[in-house]
Design a protein around this motif. Structure first.
Motif, short mmCIF file in Angstrom:
data_model
loop_
_atom_site.label_atom_id
_atom_site.label_comp_id
_atom_site.label_asym_id
_atom_site.label_seq_id
_atom_site.Cartn_x
_atom_site.Cartn_y
_atom_site.Cartn_z
N VAL A 134 0.85 -1.21 0.00
CA VAL A 134 0.00 0.00 0.00
C VAL A 134 0.87 1.25 0.00
CG1 VAL A 134 -1.73 1.32 1.29
CG2 VAL A 134 -1.93 -1.15 1.12
N ILE A 135 1.95 1.23 0.77
CA ILE A 135 2.87 2.38 0.79
C ILE A 135 3.44 2.62 -0.60
CG2 ILE A 135 5.11 3.18 1.66
CD1 ILE A 135 4.45 1.72 4.29
N ARG A 136 3.87 1.55 -1.28
CA ARG A 136 4.43 1.69 -2.62
C ARG A 136 3.38 2.15 -3.61
NH1 ARG A 136 6.88 -3.38 -1.74
NH2 ARG A 136 5.68 -4.29 -3.46
N LEU A 137 2.14 1.68 -3.43
CA LEU A 137 1.05 2.07 -4.32
C LEU A 137 0.78 3.57 -4.25
CD1 LEU A 137 -1.31 1.27 -6.21
CD2 LEU A 137 -2.68 0.83 -4.16
N VAL A 138 0.67 4.10 -3.02
CA VAL A 138 0.41 5.54 -2.86
C VAL A 138 1.62 6.36 -3.33
CG1 VAL A 138 -0.04 7.37 -1.18
CG2 VAL A 138 -1.26 5.20 -1.00
N ASN A 139 2.83 5.90 -3.00
CA ASN A 139 4.03 6.60 -3.48
C ASN A 139 4.10 6.62 -4.99
OD1 ASN A 139 4.79 7.09 -0.86
ND2 ASN A 139 6.34 5.48 -0.77
N ALA A 189 -6.32 2.97 -11.95
CA ALA A 189 -6.58 3.11 -10.51
C ALA A 189 -6.59 1.74 -9.84
CB ALA A 189 -7.92 3.80 -10.30
N PRO A 190 -6.34 1.69 -8.53
CA PRO A 190 -6.49 0.44 -7.79
C PRO A 190 -7.96 0.00 -7.81
CG PRO A 190 -5.30 2.09 -6.50
CD PRO A 190 -5.86 2.79 -7.69
N PRO A 191 -8.24 -1.28 -7.55
CA PRO A 191 -9.63 -1.74 -7.52
C PRO A 191 -10.40 -1.13 -6.34
CG PRO A 191 -8.16 -3.49 -6.80
CD PRO A 191 -7.30 -2.38 -7.32
N ARG A 192 -11.72 -1.18 -6.43
CA ARG A 192 -12.59 -0.55 -5.43
C ARG A 192 -12.31 -1.07 -4.02
NH1 ARG A 192 -14.63 1.61 -2.02
NH2 ARG A 192 -16.71 2.50 -1.75
N ALA A 197 -8.08 1.44 2.14
CA ALA A 197 -6.67 1.33 2.52
C ALA A 197 -5.85 2.45 1.87
CB ALA A 197 -6.13 -0.04 2.10
N THR A 198 -6.16 2.77 0.59
CA THR A 198 -5.42 3.83 -0.11
C THR A 198 -5.65 5.18 0.55
OG1 THR A 198 -5.65 2.61 -2.20
CG2 THR A 198 -5.07 4.94 -2.35
N ARG A 222 -3.90 5.42 3.93
CA ARG A 222 -2.47 5.67 3.81
C ARG A 222 -2.21 7.16 3.60
NH1 ARG A 222 2.33 5.22 5.65
NH2 ARG A 222 3.85 6.08 4.20
N VAL A 223 -2.99 7.80 2.74
CA VAL A 223 -2.84 9.24 2.51
C VAL A 223 -3.09 10.01 3.79
CG1 VAL A 223 -3.75 11.24 1.27
CG2 VAL A 223 -3.43 9.09 0.06
N LYS A 224 -4.12 9.62 4.55
CA LYS A 224 -4.45 10.31 5.80
C LYS A 224 -3.36 10.15 6.85
CE LYS A 224 -8.81 10.21 7.15
NZ LYS A 224 -10.17 9.66 7.47
N ILE A 225 -2.75 8.96 6.89
CA ILE A 225 -1.64 8.75 7.83
C ILE A 225 -0.46 9.65 7.46
CG2 ILE A 225 0.14 7.08 8.50
CD1 ILE A 225 -2.06 4.92 8.41
N MET A 226 -0.16 9.74 6.16
CA MET A 226 0.95 10.60 5.71
C MET A 226 0.68 12.07 6.03
SD MET A 226 1.64 8.85 1.98
CE MET A 226 3.04 9.89 1.50
N ALA A 227 -0.60 12.47 5.98
CA ALA A 227 -0.98 13.86 6.25
C ALA A 227 -1.27 14.11 7.72
CB ALA A 227 -2.19 14.25 5.41
N LYS A 228 -1.03 13.08 8.58
CA LYS A 228 -1.26 13.18 10.03
C LYS A 228 -2.71 13.53 10.36
CE LYS A 228 3.53 14.42 11.14
NZ LYS A 228 4.05 14.15 9.79
#
Length: 571
Positions: free
Chosen positions: A187-192, A230-233, A238-239, A242-248
């Motif tokens: 998931v980290i690699r996917l968002v990156n 795009a990733p599947p539904r 999870a996607t 991951r963005v929310k965790i990165m944005a705190k």
């Protein structure tokens, strides 16, 4: 001198000097990389790219010039693999190299790191041939690798397969489960990857939108949204998590909108992402505004202002007090124009204060304040306080209400230069908008010195734009003869090529109109005149409208007639 004969310390000194002298790297950044270089086996240019202190393309240009090696373009890569079967794709990917041609002189190699002596020796041992390194931009090399040696599945597809193997087809949506998934490598690699591809495409925004049966991902490139793979539904939650965790942000809160910020290095660049999440029918929609500090253009001519308009605007900036307004819809480049103005005014003998929501780019020497309405730190409250900070120049991110407009006027009347934005469609309409807010006409005429209205149009790709002679019927319909004295008018249309990803356009430029508050205009304002009367008088006094500025750029081949009509409309 061959690549193998390069003396490491002396070469890295020359590399750092090359980047700093050309403005590609700050001296402080170079010193930081040198400290990290001590005691490491990694070379300086690798560390610079990993830290995002220098762009990968700038590093490639530097390596090419210092090593006297050609810099490759996407067109230089072969259509079919060279020496297919002699060198394994896994080795090529790990070594970041691709064979380009098998010649009598040796094997021509595209290399992301031409100083990788181990990779060169390995190729020579495996093939029995001498090697001729060439400099590759890493992003171009990765794209060529996928085309030549990819397994048929895209990188996103491979990451999704990894996730399915680890978790099965369905992902539960409780907070702890999502937190676990969002912290795992696929998931980290996917968002990156989504962020990295957006940066490589020069996208200004990334949209992640969940619907009932699918997840849609779109990039806004040159002002136009384009859908990507795009990733599947089932991976939407999870996607987004991951963005929310990165944005705190709080991943357990999915009922309320949230805003945050991400700072990271990708593709050799330092990137800021402004993150906004809102709840929708089928999950949270996420928009990330990409703020690439390396691409921030703070020069009026480079932004696209005509020479006469830029000169007139600089004269307004030189005045000790007054209000200068920049207007236009969302995404029209208003904030960039304000930052360019602050950069022009930023000097040791001036105190510059900026009140913004949000702070997009940090400017050394400017005191920037982020408003926070949830704790009572709104524009009006901040402005009352900063007037006691003895400023010379005040920048207000946006005049949203009468209270903010009133404080801006008071600041201008007491000897400050005030810069701000407003949402209106034209410069003359801004006057009417301020009067509608409740601002007295005599205060407006006493303080406002100039108004810029602007839009952003896409620039034609210089590699493939196609000229054509305009038919007399179109000349008459669009009244194009107003803009040129030529009997036969030539315009340019978008064609599309590999350099512009078949869109026909690359980058954007500004089209603008500048209304200088002259005495005739002030007289009309005091008479409560309509916007069309102010517009007519301004044109008589020499104002070039947005449409006229756009048409001048179309005739110069900077943009197309269709693009001007799409963004500006007809005059």
């Amino acid at each position: 001198m061959s690549v193998r004969e390069i003396e490491t310390e002396g070469f890295e000194e020359a590399l750092g000097r090359w980047l700093v002298d050309r403005g590609k790297l700050e001296a402080a950044g170079l010193e930081r990389a040198r400290r990290l270089r001590a005691g490491r086996s990694e070379r300086l240019h690798v560390i610079l790219m990993k830290l995002g202190l220098a762009a990968e393309r700038d590093l490639a240009e530097a390596l090419g010039e210092l090593l006297d090696l050609p810099l490759l373009t996407p067109a230089d890569y072969p259509q079919m693999p060279v020496l297919d079967g002699r060198l394994s794709p896994k080795f090529l990917k790990q070594s970041r190299l691709i064979p380009l041609a098998d010649t009598a002189e040796g094997l021509v190699l595209a290399m992301a790191d031409p100083l990788d002596d181990f990779a060169i020796q390995a190729v020579e041992l495996l093939t029995g041939k001498a090697t001729l390194p060439r400099i590759a931009v890493p992003a171009d090399l990765e794209a060529a690798y996928e085309r030549l040696y990819g397994s048929g599945k895209t990188t996103i597809g491979e990451l999704i397969e990894d996730l399915d193997e680890a978790h099965g087809a369905d992902a539960e949506e409780d907070a702890e489960r999502l937190k676990d998934m969002a912290g795992e490598a696929p998931v980290i690699r996917l968002v990156n990857l989504l962020i990295g591809n957006a940066v490589e495409s020069n996208a200004s925004d990334i949209h992640i939108e969940p619907f009932e049966t699918r997840l849609r991902v779109r990039y806004r490139i040159d002002g136009v949204l384009r859908e990507i793979e795009a990733p599947p539904r089932r991976l939407a939650a999870a996607t987004v998590s991951r963005v929310k965790i990165m944005a705190k942000l709080n991943i357990a809160e999915r009922r309320l909108p949230q805003d945050g910020r991400i700072k990271l290095a990708t593709r050799g660049k330092q990137i800021d992402l402004r993150v906004s999440t809102v709840p929708t029918m089928y999950g949270e929609s996420v928009v990330m505004r990409v703020l690439d500090r390396g691409n921030a253009v703070l020069d009026f001519t480079a932004l696209g202002f005509a020479a006469d308009a830029a000169q007139a605007y600089l004269e307004l900036l030189a005045k000790p007090n007054g209000i200068i307004l920049v207007t236009g819809p969302t995404g029209s480049g208003k904030t960039t124009t304000l930052y360019a103005s602050l950069q022009e005014l930023n000097s040791p003998d001036r105190k510059v204060l900026a009140v913004e929501d949000p702070v997009e780019y940090q400017i050394e020497g400017v005191n920037q304040i982020q408003v926070k309405p949830q704790i009572g730190l709104a524009f009006a409250n901040v402005l009352r306080s900063i007037l006691r900070q003895d400023p010379d120049v005040i920048m207000i991110g946006e005049i949203r209400d009468f209270e903010t407009a009133q404080i801006a006027v008071q600041a201008a009347l007491t000897g400050h230069l005030v810069l701000s934005t407003l949402h209106t469609n034209s410069a003359p309409a801004t006057v009417t908008r301020l009067l509608d807010m409740g601002l007295e006409d005599y205060l407006l005429t006493s303080t406002v010195t100039g108004i810029i209205a602007q839009r952003l149009v896409r620039k034609l790709c210089p590699a493939c734009r196609a000229p054509y002679e305009v038919l007399p019927e179109l000349v008459e319909q669009a009244r194009l003869d107003r803009f040129t004295t030529q009997s036969q008018i030539t315009l340019y249309r978008a064609k599309g090529c590999e350099a512009c990803r078949d869109t026909g356009y690359r980058g954007r430029t500004c089209v603008a109109e500048l209304l200088v508050m002259s005495d005739p205009i002030r007289q009309l304002v005091l008479q409560q005149a309509e916007a069309f009367e102010i517009r007519r008088t301004a044109i008589e006094n020499g104002m070039r409208t947005i449409f006229e500025d756009g048409m001048a750029k179309a005739l110069d081949g900077v943009t197309s007639l269709e693009e001007v009509l799409r963004v500006v409309g007809e005059a």
